[in-house]
Write an enzyme that holds these catalytic residues in place. Structure first.
Site, PDB file in Angstrom:
ATOM      1  N   TYR A 143      20.448  23.858  -5.923  1.00 28.68           N
ATOM      2  CA  TYR A 143      20.986  24.381  -7.174  1.00 28.68           C
ATOM      3  C   TYR A 143      22.472  24.678  -7.102  1.00 28.68           C
ATOM      4  O   TYR A 143      23.159  24.598  -8.122  1.00 28.68           O
ATOM      5  CB  TYR A 143      20.268  25.691  -7.542  1.00 28.68           C
ATOM      6  CG  TYR A 143      18.826  25.541  -7.937  1.00 28.68           C
ATOM      7  CD1 TYR A 143      18.442  25.494  -9.274  1.00 28.68           C
ATOM      8  CD2 TYR A 143      17.831  25.456  -6.972  1.00 28.68           C
ATOM      9  CE1 TYR A 143      17.114  25.375  -9.637  1.00 28.68           C
ATOM     10  CE2 TYR A 143      16.494  25.328  -7.325  1.00 28.68           C
ATOM     11  CZ  TYR A 143      16.138  25.288  -8.664  1.00 28.68           C
ATOM     12  OH  TYR A 143      14.822  25.164  -9.026  1.00 28.68           O
ATOM     13  N   GLU A 194      13.909  19.885  -6.870  1.00 27.81           N
ATOM     14  CA  GLU A 194      14.286  20.899  -7.862  1.00 27.81           C
ATOM     15  C   GLU A 194      15.790  20.905  -8.040  1.00 27.81           C
ATOM     16  O   GLU A 194      16.535  20.873  -7.064  1.00 27.81           O
ATOM     17  CB  GLU A 194      13.849  22.313  -7.435  1.00 27.81           C
ATOM     18  CG  GLU A 194      12.388  22.629  -7.615  1.00 27.81           C
ATOM     19  CD  GLU A 194      12.095  24.106  -7.335  1.00 27.81           C
ATOM     20  OE1 GLU A 194      12.997  24.957  -7.543  1.00 27.81           O
ATOM     21  OE2 GLU A 194      10.972  24.402  -6.904  1.00 27.81           O
ATOM     22  N   TRP A 212      14.132  21.361 -12.743  1.00 30.41           N
ATOM     23  CA  TRP A 212      13.389  22.618 -12.831  1.00 30.41           C
ATOM     24  C   TRP A 212      13.936  23.368 -14.033  1.00 30.41           C
ATOM     25  O   TRP A 212      15.083  23.742 -14.050  1.00 30.41           O
ATOM     26  CB  TRP A 212      13.567  23.451 -11.542  1.00 30.41           C
ATOM     27  CG  TRP A 212      12.683  24.658 -11.570  1.00 30.41           C
ATOM     28  CD1 TRP A 212      13.033  25.919 -11.949  1.00 30.41           C
ATOM     29  CD2 TRP A 212      11.295  24.701 -11.243  1.00 30.41           C
ATOM     30  NE1 TRP A 212      11.952  26.751 -11.876  1.00 30.41           N
ATOM     31  CE2 TRP A 212      10.867  26.031 -11.447  1.00 30.41           C
ATOM     32  CE3 TRP A 212      10.372  23.745 -10.805  1.00 30.41           C
ATOM     33  CZ2 TRP A 212       9.559  26.425 -11.214  1.00 30.41           C
ATOM     34  CZ3 TRP A 212       9.085  24.147 -10.584  1.00 30.41           C
ATOM     35  CH2 TRP A 212       8.682  25.481 -10.783  1.00 30.41           C
ATOM     36  N   GLU A 248       9.238  33.230 -13.260  1.00 25.47           N
ATOM     37  CA  GLU A 248      10.112  32.861 -12.145  1.00 25.47           C
ATOM     38  C   GLU A 248      10.134  33.947 -11.063  1.00 25.47           C
ATOM     39  O   GLU A 248      10.982  34.826 -11.039  1.00 25.47           O
ATOM     40  CB  GLU A 248      11.535  32.617 -12.679  1.00 25.47           C
ATOM     41  CG  GLU A 248      12.513  32.074 -11.661  1.00 25.47           C
ATOM     42  CD  GLU A 248      12.172  30.670 -11.190  1.00 25.47           C
ATOM     43  OE1 GLU A 248      12.473  30.363 -10.038  1.00 25.47           O
ATOM     44  OE2 GLU A 248      11.611  29.888 -11.979  1.00 25.47           O
ATOM     45  N   TRP A 249       9.162  33.873 -10.138  1.00 25.80           N
ATOM     46  CA  TRP A 249       9.114  34.796  -9.012  1.00 25.80           C
ATOM     47  C   TRP A 249       9.276  36.249  -9.477  1.00 25.80           C
ATOM     48  O   TRP A 249       8.722  36.648 -10.479  1.00 25.80           O
ATOM     49  CB  TRP A 249      10.171  34.422  -7.964  1.00 25.80           C
ATOM     50  CG  TRP A 249       9.895  33.121  -7.280  1.00 25.80           C
ATOM     51  CD1 TRP A 249      10.394  31.890  -7.641  1.00 25.80           C
ATOM     52  CD2 TRP A 249       9.048  32.880  -6.165  1.00 25.80           C
ATOM     53  NE1 TRP A 249       9.914  30.917  -6.799  1.00 25.80           N
ATOM     54  CE2 TRP A 249       9.090  31.493  -5.877  1.00 25.80           C
ATOM     55  CE3 TRP A 249       8.260  33.717  -5.363  1.00 25.80           C
ATOM     56  CZ2 TRP A 249       8.369  30.925  -4.825  1.00 25.80           C
ATOM     57  CZ3 TRP A 249       7.547  33.146  -4.310  1.00 25.80           C
ATOM     58  CH2 TRP A 249       7.610  31.771  -4.056  1.00 25.80           C
ATOM     59  N   PHE A 268      14.749  28.555 -17.084  1.00 31.86           N
ATOM     60  CA  PHE A 268      15.143  27.251 -16.550  1.00 31.86           C
ATOM     61  C   PHE A 268      14.637  26.083 -17.400  1.00 31.86           C
ATOM     62  O   PHE A 268      14.995  24.941 -17.151  1.00 31.86           O
ATOM     63  CB  PHE A 268      14.595  27.081 -15.127  1.00 31.86           C
ATOM     64  CG  PHE A 268      15.381  27.801 -14.065  1.00 31.86           C
ATOM     65  CD1 PHE A 268      16.483  27.205 -13.478  1.00 31.86           C
ATOM     66  CD2 PHE A 268      15.016  29.065 -13.646  1.00 31.86           C
ATOM     67  CE1 PHE A 268      17.210  27.852 -12.483  1.00 31.86           C
ATOM     68  CE2 PHE A 268      15.724  29.726 -12.654  1.00 31.86           C
ATOM     69  CZ  PHE A 268      16.836  29.116 -12.069  1.00 31.86           C
TER      70      PHE A 268
END
Length: 312
Positions: free
Chosen positions: A136, A209, A254, A261-262, A270
């Site tokens: 990312y 991702e 992603w 998200e976690w 995203f």
């Protein structure tokens, strides 16, 4: 996050890395990764012996890695970049390609880093058909062996004795996003793919991702021009790596839709599709329409700005 800082399950850690009821941040992460790699190799061996001929499948493994650039124009920071990459990507991929942990890790973690038996080495070596990378962003790296670094951080452990930061002299390395350590730095995609390709003899690579979440202060909008510009930049950088010879087989955004998200829950966005949490309605964002055109190899143009933007 689970065994160093203890922020994710099973929440095991020790000081100064985190505050957990149990755990050892100096030892347990090495054991966890060691067992993961051995389990992977045994599963691949079984698959290749009993199922691959009939099914024709292939198995790889994925590691998340930033790209890094030296914070200062000094040799020690260039070496810190190399250590970081070995401690991140190499920790996972080196044993599965070459049969042992990176020499950069062996140099600094002699007793803590487990050893593979001769049989385990043979099982590990070549136990992936492709490499997957989640990428990312890019960060600056500063050497912590010959330079002073903040105390208590994990730079002395899993970060190759290097300190990472997204700023130099108060200037961000790229535009900020909704994740603190993620900045928009497209050139990093070319660099990380080039690094992986050269270190691992041009094995097939999948970018499993790559995506953009807007800063928290940005309204949740389906007119996500910034996400389109993000993917344009990263895909162009990926294309440069391919033209230089990297064997890249696929690229995955992603994510398809805004997800859980976690530890960030629903705060990170995203997705190419907006999800209304009250009704569960899924609405394609401007980026979904742009990506559809991109995949169809149709020339696209964005007309207007903000809420008035549209893909043509």
């Amino acid at each position: 996050m689970g065994y160093v800082k203890g922020l994710y399950p099973p929440a095991r850690c020790s000081q100064p890395f985190g505050n957990c009821s149990a755990g050892n941040s100096d030892k347990e992460p090495f054991i966890v990764v060691h067992n993961m790699l051995l389990a992977h190799a045994k599963a691949v061996k079984r698959y290749r012996e009993q199922f691959q001929r009939k099914q024709g499948g292939s198995i790889g493994i994925v590691a998340h890695t930033h790209m890094y650039e030296p914070l200062r124009h000094v040799e020690s920071d260039h070496q810190a970049v190399n250590r970081l990459l070995a401690f991140k990507a190499g920790w996972i991929f080196d044993p599965l390609v070459f049969g042992d942990y990176p020499p950069e890790m062996r140099q600094f973690h002699r007793s803590e880093l487990p050893r593979f038996s001769t049989e385990e080495t043979e099982c590990l070596k070549g136990s992936i058909d492709f490499i997957g990378i989640n990428h990312y962003s890019t960060l600056y790296a500063k050497d912590c062996i010959h330079s002073h670094c903040p105390s208590g951080g994990d730079h002395r452990f899993i970060k190759g004795f290097a300190y990472t930061t997204g700023e130099r002299n108060g200037i961000p390395i790229g535009d900020p996003t909704g994740v603190g350590s993620f900045f928009v730095v497209p050139r990093g995609m070319e660099k990380i793919v080039d690094y992986v390709s050269k270190r691992y003899k041009n094995m097939p690579i999948y970018v499993t991702e790559n995506g953009y979440s807007p800063p928290q202060a940005v309204p949740n909008s389906v007119h996500d021009v910034n996400r389109i510009e993000f993917h344009k930049g990263y895909l162009a950088a990926l294309a440069r790596a391919i033209r230089k010879g990297a064997d890249v087989r696929g690229y995955f955004i992603w994510s398809l839709m805004d997800n859980f998200e976690w530890a960030g829950g629903y705060s990170s966005r995203f997705g190419l599709y907006h999800v209304d949490r009250a009704t569960m309605e899924r609405v394609p964002k401007l980026s979904a329409k742009w990506f559809r055109h991109f995949l169809a190899n149709r020339r696209t143009m964005i007309a207007g700005t903000g809420a008035n933007a549209t893909v043509m």
